[in-house]
Enzyme design. Structure first.
Site, PDB file in Angstrom:
ATOM      1  N   ASP A   1       0.858  -1.186   0.000  1.00  0.00           N
ATOM      2  CA  ASP A   1       0.000   0.000   0.000  1.00  0.00           C
ATOM      3  C   ASP A   1       0.894   1.236   0.000  1.00  0.00           C
ATOM      4  O   ASP A   1       2.117   1.133   0.063  1.00  0.00           O
ATOM      5  CB  ASP A   1      -0.951   0.011   1.211  1.00  0.00           C
ATOM      6  CG  ASP A   1      -0.212  -0.246   2.517  1.00  0.00           C
ATOM      7  OD1 ASP A   1       0.966   0.173   2.631  1.00  0.00           O
ATOM      8  OD2 ASP A   1      -0.789  -0.866   3.428  1.00  0.00           O
TER       9      ASP A   1
ATOM     10  N   ASP B   1       1.412   5.183   1.742  1.00  0.00           N
ATOM     11  CA  ASP B   1       1.061   6.118   2.802  1.00  0.00           C
ATOM     12  C   ASP B   1       1.538   7.512   2.427  1.00  0.00           C
ATOM     13  O   ASP B   1       2.564   7.678   1.754  1.00  0.00           O
ATOM     14  CB  ASP B   1       1.688   5.701   4.134  1.00  0.00           C
ATOM     15  CG  ASP B   1       1.152   4.354   4.621  1.00  0.00           C
ATOM     16  OD1 ASP B   1      -0.015   4.053   4.330  1.00  0.00           O
ATOM     17  OD2 ASP B   1       1.906   3.619   5.279  1.00  0.00           O
TER      18      ASP B   1
ATOM     19  N   ASP C   1      11.633   4.261  12.403  1.00  0.00           N
ATOM     20  CA  ASP C   1      12.411   3.176  12.984  1.00  0.00           C
ATOM     21  C   ASP C   1      13.722   2.883  12.259  1.00  0.00           C
ATOM     22  O   ASP C   1      14.800   2.906  12.854  1.00  0.00           O
ATOM     23  CB  ASP C   1      11.552   1.904  13.081  1.00  0.00           C
ATOM     24  CG  ASP C   1      10.815   1.578  11.779  1.00  0.00           C
ATOM     25  OD1 ASP C   1      11.088   2.236  10.747  1.00  0.00           O
ATOM     26  OD2 ASP C   1       9.973   0.661  11.795  1.00  0.00           O
TER      27      ASP C   1
END
EC number: 2.7.7.19
Length: 428
Positions: free
Chosen positions: A65, A67, A144
């Site tokens: 997907d 974002d 991260d």
């Protein structure tokens, strides 16, 4: 290499790669995501493609997907899109929906709160910390791993890299942004995700990150069970469960992650064989994955040469699964199917010609139990003749592939019918 953390007094100077020097094209981004980004841009907001979508496009992979990151607040995004819904309390997001199934997730750039900004109530600290808005640079350094902090700017189609992610992509290296021990302490699930990314992308783990996992491994036991459960299923969905759990065992992460799990070589080999089936297009559902995790332990507790009534076998299978199902709040329907798979494997390993064979052959769980036994046989070399015999016995019955079991839906109680009162009779 880019610095691991920005100085609060230093200016962020990203590496900017123009459109002519990278391979990402708008044709690779779905139409709905482009609509969202263009509308944000037309109204004066920054609109970046962020995270794993950028990483996968640069690696030549198809993103799951896309974002979007922006400097518009969630409320401002909502005003721009009638089909927008705000979700989340800990991490406020805007979901722009297209039809029934398509959602474009829009996140506002965030930063770490400054000293003195935290609320007085300690219970509100975490939620507040996740919703302090900031700049693209500050947002990149909150992420991260460096390879997940790359941005694609819809304004001029350039790539923006604040953290050295492009260099790490070229080196096929997974590196933590900031001090690994600190970042793993903030969110222990990052340790499992680090191993997952290395397995999925065929990357090498940075030495500092490796040392951080060794030191922070016990902290994984403090992570929310629901998150760990979902991450485990992600390993099976991506076909890397065997590789990741084998790595986790070697780094001291497995025992606090799954207390009681039989992390032995036959189990890892079984999971790797199931992963191969997943990569071929057949994804196992949770009951099948759960039975696979504990099949080795179950066969030690209840070996095929043990004479035991079925009720005792069922009881032992339940005992083997109970710690996992209890800790992770596994639904009864899922645990029941996993238990039935283990019992089915036991009955199949006992061989043909035994009492109850006809019922076993007509049991809807038997093809799935045989598939699990087949994977075990391919991984360990055991029971190969039996697998062929049972396949012949099942004959033309449909073979399930890598069992896509579904939990049985809960039975709904029917409401008693209300009788109409007779004429002249008061209703009850």
């Amino acid at each position: 290499m880019a610095p691991s953390d920005p100085s609060p007094h230093s200016e962020c100077s990203p590496v900017v790669v123009p459109r002519s020097e990278h391979g990402i094209s708008r044709k690779q981004i779905d139409e709905e995501t482009l609509k969202v980004m263009y509308r944000l841009h037309r109204h004066g907001f920054k609109a970046y493609l962020v995270g794993g979508g950028v990483r996968d496009l640069l690696l030549g992979r198809r993103p799951k997907d896309f974002d979007v990151g922006t400097d518009a607040t969630p409320d401002q995004v909502k005003k721009l899109f009638r089909n927008c819904f705000l979700v989340g309390r800990r991490f406020r997001l805007a979901h722009v929906r297209f039809g029934r199934d398509k959602v474009v997730e829009v996140a506002t750039f965030r930063r770490k709160p400054a000293v003195g900004e935290m609320p007085a109530d300690p219970e509100d600290h975490f939620r507040f910390q996740e919703n302090v808005f900031g700049s693209p640079c500050e947002d990149a350094f909150r992420r991260d791993f460096t390879i997940n902090a790359l941005f694609y700017d819809i304004e001029n189609f350039s790539l923006i890299d604040y953290v050295g992610g492009l260099e790490d992509l070229a080196a096929r290296r997974l590196r933590v942004i900031g001090e690994p021990l600190e970042r793993f302490t903030e969110d222990p699930v990052r340790m499992l995700r680090a191993l997952e990314f290395c397995a999925r992308l065929d990357f090498q783990l940075d030495e500092q990150a490796r040392e951080g996992i060794y030191r922070a491994a016990p902290l994984i036991a403090e992570a929310a069970p629901a998150r760990i459960r979902e991450e485990l299923m992600e390993l099976f969905r991506h076909g890397v469960a065997g590789a990741v759990l084998r790595s986790a065992a070697g780094m001291g992460l497995l025992e606090p992650l799954l207390a009681g799990f039989a992390g032995d070589d036959p189990t890892f080999a079984l999971l790797e064989r199931i992963d191969a089936g997943t990569r071929a297009g057949a994804t196992p559902a949770e009951p099948f994955a759960l039975a696979a995790l504990y099949l080795s332990r179950f066969l030690r507790v209840c070996p095929p040469n043990r004479e035991a009534p079925v009720t005792e076998v069922v009881r032992l299978a339940g005992l083997v699964l109970a710690p996992h199902c209890g800790y992770f709040s596994i639904a009864r329907a899922i645990s029941h199917q996993a238990r039935e798979l283990l019992v089915g494997v036991y009955r199949l390993t006992r061989g043909r010609g035994r009492r109850g064979e006809r019922r076993l052959l007509t049991n809807p769980m038997t093809p799935y139990a045989l598939e699990l036994l087949s994977f075990w046989s391919e991984a360990t070399g055991e029971f190969r003749p039996l697998v062929g015999q049972w396949r012949a016995a099942l004959g033309a019955k449909e073979q399930p592939g890598t069992a896509p079991l579904k939990a049985a839906p809960a039975k709904r109680r029917r409401r008693p019918r209300r009788r109409k009162p007779r004429s002249g009779q008061a209703p009850t």
